[in-house]
Design a protein around this motif. Structure first.
Motif, PDB file in Angstrom:
ATOM      1  N   PRO A   1       0.868  -1.120   0.133  1.00 62.25           N
ATOM      2  CA  PRO A   1      -0.039  -0.081   0.006  1.00 62.25           C
ATOM      3  C   PRO A   1       0.936   1.535  -0.201  1.00 62.25           C
ATOM      4  O   PRO A   1       0.436   2.295  -0.623  1.00 62.25           O
ATOM      5  CB  PRO A   1      -1.004  -0.111   1.215  1.00 62.25           C
ATOM      6  CG  PRO A   1      -0.897  -1.558   1.542  1.00 62.25           C
ATOM      7  CD  PRO A   1       0.437  -2.162   1.122  1.00 62.25           C
TER       8      PRO A   1
ATOM      9  N   THR B   1      -5.879  -4.668   1.360  1.00 61.73           N
ATOM     10  CA  THR B   1      -5.454  -3.443   1.610  1.00 61.73           C
ATOM     11  C   THR B   1      -6.780  -2.839   2.357  1.00 61.73           C
ATOM     12  O   THR B   1      -7.711  -2.562   1.712  1.00 61.73           O
ATOM     13  CB  THR B   1      -5.193  -2.513   0.227  1.00 61.73           C
ATOM     14  OG1 THR B   1      -4.087  -3.423  -0.236  1.00 61.73           O
ATOM     15  CG2 THR B   1      -4.665  -1.148   0.810  1.00 61.73           C
TER      16      THR B   1
ATOM     17  N   ILE C   1      -2.150  -4.048   5.091  1.00 59.11           N
ATOM     18  CA  ILE C   1      -2.835  -5.580   4.584  1.00 59.11           C
ATOM     19  C   ILE C   1      -3.341  -6.235   5.864  1.00 59.11           C
ATOM     20  O   ILE C   1      -2.422  -6.605   6.411  1.00 59.11           O
ATOM     21  CB  ILE C   1      -1.834  -6.475   3.786  1.00 59.11           C
ATOM     22  CG1 ILE C   1      -1.412  -5.437   2.249  1.00 59.11           C
ATOM     23  CG2 ILE C   1      -2.615  -7.622   3.128  1.00 59.11           C
ATOM     24  CD1 ILE C   1      -0.253  -6.262   1.506  1.00 59.11           C
TER      25      ILE C   1
END
Length: 435
Positions: free
Chosen positions: A271, A395, A400
């Motif tokens: 992310p 996500t 995560i």
């Protein structure tokens, strides 16, 4: 061989890594041997290892964090007594992710810098250019930053050891999840032309999910991929690609007002890396639209999630991060670098107080504990595979979140994907592998 001119720009980064890794060595009661000079790279007060990394270039986003994170863990080890009183010196140079530069760098590290081993070298294509030389020279080539199953080949590459979950296993694990949770959905597939894409697709096709594919898109401009996927009616898109390609695909799909569920391989789904790339390419703020585009991506994880406050490995790595590399994001890449360094430290301690290169290889082939990985490591006399399993996550925010438990598999067409019934051991209280 002299250092290539294109790698010369990274010497400062390599020397910085050496200084960081060598910083602070104090005695510790469990390091009791007398320091005696030994194998190449092993001196009375130090052990030198080397690597090449994409510190700049197209492969750098996210990946450029891994080596500094490893150096930070080694600095922590040095501050707690080192490896039997020897400091670890980690010298890594910039190959820009270009296979043409890796051989010169590796020849310099082995022939001029006299390293004990090549550690955590990055990228499949660069690695393939140096594996024959390292194996012919009998230089340990350990824990590469690649999931290519080609690095698990003891008969032909006895010095080379994988590290991360290999791409075929990853494809099987993602495919098994899709078959169970999206069995009535139309699935589109996009993938890079390198080993990560081709092997990931191979693993996916071993699972029943392959019968649901509506289109398969190899590496092409993201706009073309997105248009073809949308035209196919794919409700789920699976991407086996790096972070830059994933970010480009997300941008292209948004411009087409096409919003399928995205399933991305671990390499392309971090992310923090995706958000930074999206912010740069779209001009959006990381906290705003760029971050929003990453939400809900399904991926796999073979290390603990970065926000897992209750997991002792994350507590340990976060402490080291804050002390040595606070300017880097605390993300999957940093955890990866520290986890590989921990496992290397474990192997070196098991290799003994005066290790040869062969002692290091023997220590790994004898098998290593699971450590920071969420699944067992596959090292044995007949296997040079690293992590053997993963969980599926999604996500949420900047991290995560696991959706499933850990499953394990092999890289054969018929090997099952099965729940892992063991548990991850806690990090040692000292942060140093027990021995």
């Amino acid at each position: 061989m002299s250092r290539p001119s294109r790698a010369r720009l990274a010497v400062a980064a390599g020397l910085t890594a050496m200084a960081l890794a060598a910083a602070g060595c104090s005695s510790a009661p469990h390091h009791t041997s007398s320091p005696v000079a030994g194998a190449p790279g092993v001196l009375s007060g130090s052990i030198t290892i080397g690597s090449y990394q994409p510190l700049t270039g197209a492969a750098a986003p996210g990946a450029s964090e891994i080596a500094p994170a490893s150096a930070a863990y080694f600095a922590y080890v040095n501050a707690h007594g080192g490896i039997y009183h020897r400091k670890i010196i980690y010298k890594y140079l910039n190959d820009q992710g270009r296979p043409a530069l890796a051989p010169s760098i590796v020849h310099q590290l082995v022939q001029q810098d006299n390293v004990l081993a090549i550690f955590n070298a990055a990228g499949t294509a660069p690695h393939l250019t140096v594996t024959p030389f390292l194996n012919a020279a009998r230089v340990p080539d350990v824990f590469g930053v690649s999931g290519c199953p080609c690095f698990d080949a003891p008969p032909t590459a006895p010095e080379t050891f994988g590290w991360q979950l290999d791409y075929v296993r990853e494809g099987k694990i993602l495919g098994a999840y899709l078959a169970q949770h999206f069995k009535n959905e139309r699935i589109g597939l996009t993938y890079s032309s390198g080993e990560a894409g081709l092997d990931g697709v191979r693993g996916l096709r071993y699972e029943p999910t392959s019968r649901q594919l509506t289109t398969t898109q190899p590496a092409t401009p993201a706009a073309s991929q997105a248009a073809a996927l949308k035209a196919s009616g794919a409700q789920v898109v699976v991407a086996f690609s790096g972070p830059a390609a994933t970010a480009a695909l997300l941008t292209a799909m948004t411009r087409l007002n096409y919003h399928p569920r995205l399933v991305a391989a671990n390499e392309g789904a971090d992310p923090a890396t995706l958000t930074a790339l999206l912010a740069k390419t779209t001009g959006a703020t990381p906290a705003g639209p760029a971050s929003a585009l990453t939400q809900g991506i399904i991926t796999d994880g073979w290390l603990p999630p970065a926000d897992s406050a209750s997991i002792s490995w994350i507590t340990l790595f976060r402490t080291i991060h804050h002390r040595y590399i606070p300017k880097l994001p605390f993300d999957t890449n940093v955890i990866d670098g520290m986890a590989a360094a921990y496992t290397f430290t474990e192997a070196m301690l098991r290799a003994g107080p005066n290790p040869s290169r062969q002692d290091l290889v023997n220590a790994i082939t004898a098998g290593l504990p699971q450590g920071p990985a969420v699944a067992p490591l596959g090292y044995s006399p007949t296997s040079h595979a690293g992590v053997t399993g993963a969980y599926i996550g999604v996500t949420r925010g900047t991290t995560i979140t696991p959706l499933t438990g850990v499953v394990t598999t092999d890289d054969t067409p018929t090997g099952p994907v099965t729940p892992y019934t063991g548990s991850q051991p806690p990090a040692p209280a000292s942060g140093i592998p027990p021995h």
